[in-house]
Design a protein around this motif. Structure first.
Motif, PDB file in Angstrom:
ATOM      1  N   ALA A  78      27.868  33.597  55.554  1.00 12.88           N
ATOM      2  CA  ALA A  78      28.346  32.395  56.255  1.00 12.88           C
ATOM      3  C   ALA A  78      29.831  32.504  56.613  1.00 12.88           C
ATOM      4  O   ALA A  78      30.294  31.859  57.554  1.00 12.88           O
ATOM      5  CB  ALA A  78      28.099  31.160  55.395  1.00 12.88           C
ATOM      6  N   LYS A  79      30.572  33.314  55.866  1.00  8.76           N
ATOM      7  CA  LYS A  79      32.007  33.480  56.154  1.00  8.76           C
ATOM      8  C   LYS A  79      32.277  34.741  56.974  1.00  8.76           C
ATOM      9  O   LYS A  79      33.430  35.086  57.240  1.00  8.76           O
ATOM     10  CB  LYS A  79      32.791  33.578  54.832  1.00  8.76           C
ATOM     11  CG  LYS A  79      32.717  32.333  53.977  1.00  8.76           C
ATOM     12  CD  LYS A  79      33.581  32.503  52.718  1.00  8.76           C
ATOM     13  CE  LYS A  79      33.425  31.317  51.775  1.00  8.76           C
ATOM     14  NZ  LYS A  79      34.012  31.576  50.454  1.00  8.76           N
ATOM     15  N   GLY A  80      31.203  35.456  57.335  1.00  8.11           N
ATOM     16  CA  GLY A  80      31.353  36.769  57.962  1.00  8.11           C
ATOM     17  C   GLY A  80      32.155  36.755  59.254  1.00  8.11           C
ATOM     18  O   GLY A  80      33.065  37.572  59.444  1.00  8.11           O
ATOM     19  N   THR A  81      31.830  35.824  60.136  1.00  5.15           N
ATOM     20  CA  THR A  81      32.502  35.801  61.442  1.00  5.15           C
ATOM     21  C   THR A  81      33.984  35.458  61.281  1.00  5.15           C
ATOM     22  O   THR A  81      34.844  36.108  61.881  1.00  5.15           O
ATOM     23  CB  THR A  81      31.789  34.798  62.374  1.00  5.15           C
ATOM     24  OG1 THR A  81      30.405  35.177  62.418  1.00  5.15           O
ATOM     25  CG2 THR A  81      32.361  34.829  63.776  1.00  5.15           C
ATOM     26  N   ASP A  82      34.297  34.469  60.464  1.00  7.48           N
ATOM     27  CA  ASP A  82      35.710  34.117  60.229  1.00  7.48           C
ATOM     28  C   ASP A  82      36.461  35.287  59.616  1.00  7.48           C
ATOM     29  O   ASP A  82      37.587  35.596  60.009  1.00  7.48           O
ATOM     30  CB  ASP A  82      35.810  32.928  59.260  1.00  7.48           C
ATOM     31  CG  ASP A  82      35.534  31.618  59.975  1.00  7.48           C
ATOM     32  OD1 ASP A  82      35.421  31.641  61.222  1.00  7.48           O
ATOM     33  OD2 ASP A  82      35.413  30.588  59.283  1.00  7.48           O
ATOM     34  N   ASN A  83      35.839  35.940  58.663  1.00  3.77           N
ATOM     35  CA  ASN A  83      36.524  37.047  57.977  1.00  3.77           C
ATOM     36  C   ASN A  83      36.780  38.223  58.918  1.00  3.77           C
ATOM     37  O   ASN A  83      37.864  38.805  58.912  1.00  3.77           O
ATOM     38  CB  ASN A  83      35.707  37.509  56.762  1.00  3.77           C
ATOM     39  CG  ASN A  83      35.938  36.610  55.558  1.00  3.77           C
ATOM     40  OD1 ASN A  83      37.012  36.008  55.423  1.00  3.77           O
ATOM     41  ND2 ASN A  83      34.949  36.498  54.693  1.00  3.77           N
ATOM     42  N   VAL A  84      35.792  38.557  59.732  1.00  3.41           N
ATOM     43  CA  VAL A  84      35.995  39.716  60.611  1.00  3.41           C
ATOM     44  C   VAL A  84      37.034  39.380  61.694  1.00  3.41           C
ATOM     45  O   VAL A  84      37.821  40.231  62.114  1.00  3.41           O
ATOM     46  CB  VAL A  84      34.662  40.243  61.194  1.00  3.41           C
ATOM     47  CG1 VAL A  84      34.073  39.318  62.226  1.00  3.41           C
ATOM     48  CG2 VAL A  84      34.852  41.643  61.775  1.00  3.41           C
ATOM     49  N   ASN A  85      37.071  38.115  62.098  1.00  5.04           N
ATOM     50  CA  ASN A  85      38.079  37.726  63.092  1.00  5.04           C
ATOM     51  C   ASN A  85      39.491  37.772  62.535  1.00  5.04           C
ATOM     52  O   ASN A  85      40.452  37.959  63.292  1.00  5.04           O
ATOM     53  CB  ASN A  85      37.752  36.350  63.671  1.00  5.04           C
ATOM     54  CG  ASN A  85      36.693  36.484  64.766  1.00  5.04           C
ATOM     55  OD1 ASN A  85      36.640  37.511  65.464  1.00  5.04           O
ATOM     56  ND2 ASN A  85      35.837  35.491  64.905  1.00  5.04           N
ATOM     57  N   LYS A  86      39.640  37.618  61.229  1.00  2.00           N
ATOM     58  CA  LYS A  86      40.977  37.801  60.630  1.00  2.00           C
ATOM     59  C   LYS A  86      41.451  39.226  60.886  1.00  2.00           C
ATOM     60  O   LYS A  86      42.607  39.460  61.221  1.00  2.00           O
ATOM     61  CB  LYS A  86      40.923  37.570  59.111  1.00  2.00           C
ATOM     62  CG  LYS A  86      40.830  36.126  58.700  1.00  2.00           C
ATOM     63  CD  LYS A  86      40.840  36.009  57.177  1.00  2.00           C
ATOM     64  CE  LYS A  86      40.262  34.661  56.774  1.00  2.00           C
ATOM     65  NZ  LYS A  86      39.763  34.634  55.405  1.00  2.00           N
ATOM     66  N   LEU A  87      40.552  40.165  60.724  1.00  2.35           N
ATOM     67  CA  LEU A  87      40.939  41.575  60.917  1.00  2.35           C
ATOM     68  C   LEU A  87      41.140  41.912  62.395  1.00  2.35           C
ATOM     69  O   LEU A  87      42.068  42.634  62.757  1.00  2.35           O
ATOM     70  CB  LEU A  87      39.885  42.500  60.301  1.00  2.35           C
ATOM     71  CG  LEU A  87      39.811  42.455  58.773  1.00  2.35           C
ATOM     72  CD1 LEU A  87      38.599  43.210  58.250  1.00  2.35           C
ATOM     73  CD2 LEU A  87      41.084  43.049  58.162  1.00  2.35           C
ATOM     74  N   ILE A  88      40.275  41.375  63.246  1.00  2.07           N
ATOM     75  CA  ILE A  88      40.362  41.719  64.672  1.00  2.07           C
ATOM     76  C   ILE A  88      41.517  40.971  65.346  1.00  2.07           C
ATOM     77  O   ILE A  88      42.355  41.571  66.019  1.00  2.07           O
ATOM     78  CB  ILE A  88      39.027  41.397  65.403  1.00  2.07           C
ATOM     79  CG1 ILE A  88      37.882  42.242  64.835  1.00  2.07           C
ATOM     80  CG2 ILE A  88      39.157  41.642  66.911  1.00  2.07           C
ATOM     81  CD1 ILE A  88      36.497  41.885  65.382  1.00  2.07           C
ATOM     82  N   LYS A  89      41.572  39.665  65.139  1.00  4.18           N
ATOM     83  CA  LYS A  89      42.507  38.840  65.937  1.00  4.18           C
ATOM     84  C   LYS A  89      43.848  38.605  65.264  1.00  4.18           C
ATOM     85  O   LYS A  89      44.865  38.473  65.933  1.00  4.18           O
ATOM     86  CB  LYS A  89      41.842  37.505  66.277  1.00  4.18           C
ATOM     87  CG  LYS A  89      40.524  37.738  67.026  1.00  4.18           C
ATOM     88  CD  LYS A  89      40.085  36.602  67.891  1.00  4.18           C
ATOM     89  CE  LYS A  89      39.047  37.102  68.885  1.00  4.18           C
ATOM     90  NZ  LYS A  89      37.764  36.442  68.784  1.00  4.18           N
ATOM     91  N   ARG A  90      43.866  38.553  63.948  1.00  4.08           N
ATOM     92  CA  ARG A  90      45.134  38.318  63.247  1.00  4.08           C
ATOM     93  C   ARG A  90      45.838  39.636  62.950  1.00  4.08           C
ATOM     94  O   ARG A  90      47.013  39.818  63.238  1.00  4.08           O
ATOM     95  CB  ARG A  90      44.865  37.559  61.933  1.00  4.08           C
ATOM     96  CG  ARG A  90      46.126  37.249  61.125  1.00  4.08           C
ATOM     97  CD  ARG A  90      45.790  36.801  59.707  1.00  4.08           C
ATOM     98  NE  ARG A  90      45.244  37.911  58.923  1.00  4.08           N
ATOM     99  CZ  ARG A  90      44.651  37.773  57.729  1.00  4.08           C
ATOM    100  NH1 ARG A  90      44.494  36.576  57.202  1.00  4.08           N
ATOM    101  NH2 ARG A  90      44.186  38.826  57.083  1.00  4.08           N
ATOM    102  N   ASP A  91      45.075  40.593  62.399  1.00  3.08           N
ATOM    103  CA  ASP A  91      45.696  41.853  61.966  1.00  3.08           C
ATOM    104  C   ASP A  91      45.655  42.932  63.044  1.00  3.08           C
ATOM    105  O   ASP A  91      46.288  43.977  62.891  1.00  3.08           O
ATOM    106  CB  ASP A  91      44.993  42.375  60.699  1.00  3.08           C
ATOM    107  CG  ASP A  91      45.110  41.397  59.542  1.00  3.08           C
ATOM    108  OD1 ASP A  91      46.092  40.623  59.511  1.00  3.08           O
ATOM    109  OD2 ASP A  91      44.217  41.390  58.669  1.00  3.08           O
ATOM    110  N   HIS A  92      44.890  42.698  64.095  1.00  2.00           N
ATOM    111  CA  HIS A  92      44.790  43.661  65.210  1.00  2.00           C
ATOM    112  C   HIS A  92      44.468  45.072  64.717  1.00  2.00           C
ATOM    113  O   HIS A  92      45.154  46.038  65.052  1.00  2.00           O
ATOM    114  CB  HIS A  92      46.084  43.670  66.044  1.00  2.00           C
ATOM    115  CG  HIS A  92      46.403  42.333  66.610  1.00  2.00           C
ATOM    116  ND1 HIS A  92      45.681  41.760  67.635  1.00  2.00           N
ATOM    117  CD2 HIS A  92      47.352  41.427  66.273  1.00  2.00           C
ATOM    118  CE1 HIS A  92      46.166  40.555  67.908  1.00  2.00           C
ATOM    119  NE2 HIS A  92      47.181  40.321  67.094  1.00  2.00           N
ATOM    120  N   VAL A  93      43.399  45.183  63.902  1.00  2.87           N
ATOM    121  CA  VAL A  93      43.036  46.509  63.405  1.00  2.87           C
ATOM    122  C   VAL A  93      42.472  47.362  64.545  1.00  2.87           C
ATOM    123  O   VAL A  93      41.925  46.834  65.522  1.00  2.87           O
ATOM    124  CB  VAL A  93      42.007  46.442  62.250  1.00  2.87           C
ATOM    125  CG1 VAL A  93      42.577  45.645  61.076  1.00  2.87           C
ATOM    126  CG2 VAL A  93      40.686  45.886  62.710  1.00  2.87           C
TER     127      VAL A  93
END
Ligand code: PHB
Length: 391
Positions: A78-93
């Motif tokens: 349930a938290k998967g999309t929010d968590n992956v967006n932290k890496l993609i959009k916040r941390d720009h991995v």
């Protein structure tokens, strides 16, 4: 407007410098793994394996330094999309590495597709990731849930050594994608081999209230039980199965996750168990011996299948980055190289299917002391059917 040569030339130089810098600076790898909960040890082993390979290359892949950021996904879809967006959009991995839990990894695969971010899956076996959701920017270093399960179904029906082939089996698992797909894979081969799955038992992930289900197994008296559990839940299940007295009369089979990274905690309860997996601890090859030695020296712990999958995730990334000399803008050449490679893995050499999944030998292993010992190749170069992948 007057053409100002000097300003234009300066701007061009500045842009080039920026571009060049962007392709020589560090590459950001984002680990999205479980660091808490029943799969915590699996997440840690994957990260350790990945970092070991990078460390052995001097901290650089394709000529570029590797930096890490990480998010604890808690094995919580349930938290998967929010968590992956932290890496993609916040941390720009630049690259995502994750996850363990199939439900979480499905959310990651969708986000990776939507954002065209590179994704290497170092465990989760959900069929859809290298099935209907398959994509050029997604590769798996591990397995599909079907692969080890199908091999176990074959062995359970045929028998091995002193073990007779089983006719009636009961399956038991957590009720989520990995468990249901694993049971399906087992059933497919077991029934092709003349057996019958007479009952499917399940409980919600990550529950460990096994007693009522074990009572049901005792009452039904099947010839064999097939179980998918992993991590902390696998430790408890194997111990409870033995404590209920069932291991003496009804062989407990499973994909190797049931006994990988868990043997110290399972102790006597796991001895003699047969499981199938794409790795065995004592594969006596120079590659596996060197890997296990380096892992033990670095982390003061024995490697397991999860460490191997992390190590190989880094090897796949390395193959891609070497092909383009670290230039992430050469995206097609990079992703093509990540599929064309033959990986010299501690598990043995494997290739990657067009769908992005390892084509690999599945071993039959037996628990002896603290090791899952190699017994035989259950199925050679097993490829997932990749149903629904249009690549
Ligand atoms: C999965 O959710 O796909 C999964 C989790 C743990 C394992 C294997 C598969 O050990």
């Amino acid at each position: 407007m007057r053409f100002d040569f000097k300003t234009t030339a300066l701007a061009a130089v500045a842009l080039c410098a920026l571009g060049a810098q962007a392709q020589t600076g560090p590459i950001k790898v984002g680990f999205m793994l479980p660091y808490t909960g029943t799969y915590a040890s699996l997440g840690n082993m994957i990260e350790s394996g990945f970092k070991l390979y990078v460390q052995q290359q001097g901290g650089r892949l394709g000529g570029r330094e590797i930096q890490y950021v990480k998010v604890d996904d808690e094995s919580e879809p349930a938290k998967g999309t929010d968590n992956v967006n932290k890496l993609i959009k916040r941390d720009h991995v630049d690259v995502l590495v994750g996850s363990v839990h199939s439900g979480v990894a499905l959310a990651m695969a969708k986000a990776a597709k939507d954002n065209d971010t590179l994704l290497i899956v170092p465990n989760a076996g959900a069929a859809a990731i290298t099935g209907p959701l398959c994509a050029a920017n997604i590769v798996r270093s591990s397995f599909t849930n079907w692969q080890p399960a199908y091999a176990m179904g074959k062995v359970a029906a045929e028998g091995f050594g002193q073990r007779k082939g089983a006719k009636r089996a009961i399956t038991i698992t957590w009720n989520y994608a990995a468990g249901t797909e694993s049971v399906k894979g087992f059933t497919e081969a077991f029934e092709q081999g003349g057996g019958k799955v007479v009952k499917e038992l399940s409980l919600p992930f990550p529950g460990v209230e096994f007693q009522a289900l074990l009572t049901e197994i005792a009452a039904q008296k099947p010839d064999a039980v097939y179980a998918f559990f992993a991590g902390g839940g696998a430790v408890k299940f194997v111990k409870d199965y033995a404590a209920a007295g069932l291991s003496k009369t009804i062989p407990l089979y499973g994909p190797g996750f049931l006994t990988d990274g868990t043997l110290e905690a399972q102790g006597a309860a796991a001895q003699g168990m047969l499981t199938t997996l794409h790795y065995a601890d004592n594969l006596d090859t120079p590659r596996n011996n060197a890997f296990r030695k380096a892992f033990a020296l670095t982390y003061k712990a024995n490697a397991d299948v999860y460490a191997v999958q992390g190590f190989d995730a880094a090897q796949i990334l390395s193959a891609g980055l070497n092909a383009v000399k670290g230039d992430l803008t050469q995206r097609d050449a990079l992703t093509a190289a990540m599929r064309k490679v033959t990986i010299d893995s501690p598990r043995g050499r494997f290739t990657i299917s067009p769908a992005g999944n390892p084509v690999q030998d599945i071993y039959l292993r037996e628990v002896k002391g603290g090791n899952n010992e190699y017994r035989a190749v259950a199925i050679k170069a097993l490829a997932d059917p990749a149903r629904g992948c249009k690549l």
